[in-house]
Design a protein around this motif. Sequence first.
Motif, PDB file in Angstrom:
ATOM      1  N   GLN A   2       1.024  -1.083  -0.154  1.00  0.00           N
ATOM      2  CA  GLN A   2       0.090  -0.001  -0.046  1.00  0.00           C
ATOM      3  C   GLN A   2       0.982   1.200  -0.100  1.00  0.00           C
ATOM      4  O   GLN A   2       0.487   2.264  -0.765  1.00  0.00           O
ATOM      5  CB  GLN A   2      -0.958   0.011   1.349  1.00  0.00           C
ATOM      6  CG  GLN A   2      -2.101  -1.127   1.201  1.00  0.00           C
ATOM      7  CD  GLN A   2      -2.634  -1.161   2.325  1.00  0.00           C
ATOM      8  OE1 GLN A   2      -2.476  -0.733   3.604  1.00  0.00           O
ATOM      9  NE2 GLN A   2      -3.915  -1.868   2.554  1.00  0.00           N
ATOM     10  N   ARG A  39       2.606   1.486  -3.376  1.00  0.00           N
ATOM     11  CA  ARG A  39       1.406   2.193  -4.652  1.00  0.00           C
ATOM     12  C   ARG A  39       1.110   3.378  -4.375  1.00  0.00           C
ATOM     13  O   ARG A  39       1.050   4.335  -5.158  1.00  0.00           O
ATOM     14  CB  ARG A  39       0.216   1.287  -4.186  1.00  0.00           C
ATOM     15  CG  ARG A  39       0.299  -0.172  -4.749  1.00  0.00           C
ATOM     16  CD  ARG A  39      -1.251  -0.625  -4.711  1.00  0.00           C
ATOM     17  NE  ARG A  39      -1.200  -2.212  -4.866  1.00  0.00           N
ATOM     18  CZ  ARG A  39      -1.472  -2.965  -3.927  1.00  0.00           C
ATOM     19  NH1 ARG A  39      -1.787  -2.308  -2.546  1.00  0.00           N
ATOM     20  NH2 ARG A  39      -1.498  -4.389  -3.727  1.00  0.00           N
ATOM     21  N   ALA A  40       1.031   4.025  -3.127  1.00  0.00           N
ATOM     22  CA  ALA A  40       0.915   5.519  -2.787  1.00  0.00           C
ATOM     23  C   ALA A  40       2.158   6.189  -3.224  1.00  0.00           C
ATOM     24  O   ALA A  40       1.699   7.381  -3.906  1.00  0.00           O
ATOM     25  CB  ALA A  40       0.696   5.591  -1.184  1.00  0.00           C
ATOM     26  N   GLU A  41       3.264   5.662  -2.906  1.00  0.00           N
ATOM     27  CA  GLU A  41       4.505   6.375  -3.248  1.00  0.00           C
ATOM     28  C   GLU A  41       4.674   6.340  -4.945  1.00  0.00           C
ATOM     29  O   GLU A  41       5.065   7.514  -5.377  1.00  0.00           O
ATOM     30  CB  GLU A  41       5.837   5.654  -2.765  1.00  0.00           C
ATOM     31  CG  GLU A  41       7.172   6.344  -2.906  1.00  0.00           C
ATOM     32  CD  GLU A  41       7.415   7.708  -2.046  1.00  0.00           C
ATOM     33  OE1 GLU A  41       8.052   8.437  -2.466  1.00  0.00           O
ATOM     34  OE2 GLU A  41       6.373   7.940  -1.249  1.00  0.00           O
ATOM     35  N   ALA A  53       2.117   6.439  -7.003  1.00  0.00           N
ATOM     36  CA  ALA A  53       1.239   7.224  -7.618  1.00  0.00           C
ATOM     37  C   ALA A  53       1.697   8.786  -7.410  1.00  0.00           C
ATOM     38  O   ALA A  53       1.507   9.711  -8.000  1.00  0.00           O
ATOM     39  CB  ALA A  53      -0.203   7.057  -6.765  1.00  0.00           C
ATOM     40  N   ALA A  54       2.078   9.187  -6.146  1.00  0.00           N
ATOM     41  CA  ALA A  54       2.599  10.377  -5.760  1.00  0.00           C
ATOM     42  C   ALA A  54       3.723  10.924  -6.658  1.00  0.00           C
ATOM     43  O   ALA A  54       3.849  11.975  -7.337  1.00  0.00           O
ATOM     44  CB  ALA A  54       2.964  10.434  -4.407  1.00  0.00           C
TER      45      ALA A  54
END
Length: 230
Positions: A186, A189-191, A193-194
């Motif tokens: 998670q 994925r967040a990294e 996307a950022a």
Amino acid sequence: MASSASQSEVDCTCPVCYDIFTDPVLLLCGHSFCKDCLQQWWRQSRLQTCPVCKEMFLMAQPPRNLALRNLSDTLRRERSQRANSGSEEMCSLHGERLKLFCQDDQQLICLICRDSQNHKKHNCVPINEAAEALRAKLNSKELCLIIKLGWFQAQKLNNDKMAGHIKLQAQQTERTIKEEFLKLYQFLRAEEAARIDAVRKEATLKSEAMNIRIVNLTAEISSLEDRIRT
């Protein structure tokens, strides 16, 4: 009558020593044992359990079974009387009662047999003495086997508990690893996307700046072309 007496002896036989009860005690599970047999079992097995059903006994001392003791004492007296009565087997050679046991030949003999050439130099003892020695030997072996069985059962119980603990621990560790990796996925994925969003924003800003520069250059070129033509 003999059948009744035989059944009574079976009912009054200790499961540990396989002899008629001596000072029997009663456990909460309903099984009875000679007091000395039970104490010896507990000392050697180090578990205060019933030798038959393995149920734990939590009281300090088991109560005495007085009714069973009285019946056992009566049966013991009757057995002694039968042994001293005229029901003994007779020697086929001399017609005398078989009162001795030849330990060399392992057979019952009479007094005349003892003095004969066949047994004269052999070790002969009274039947009761030989029977008691053999019974004690058998009881000792039986008790050792029962104690060993109890020890193995206790070890198996401990191993079963340990195996269950290892399995549970492995399941908990597996669950923890999955949860940690899920958190890591998670986060990644967040990294991702950022960073992609940042790259796109940067690309948009650079593209807008480049478009403005292109427009300005186009205007300069057009102005110079007009001046050249005029």
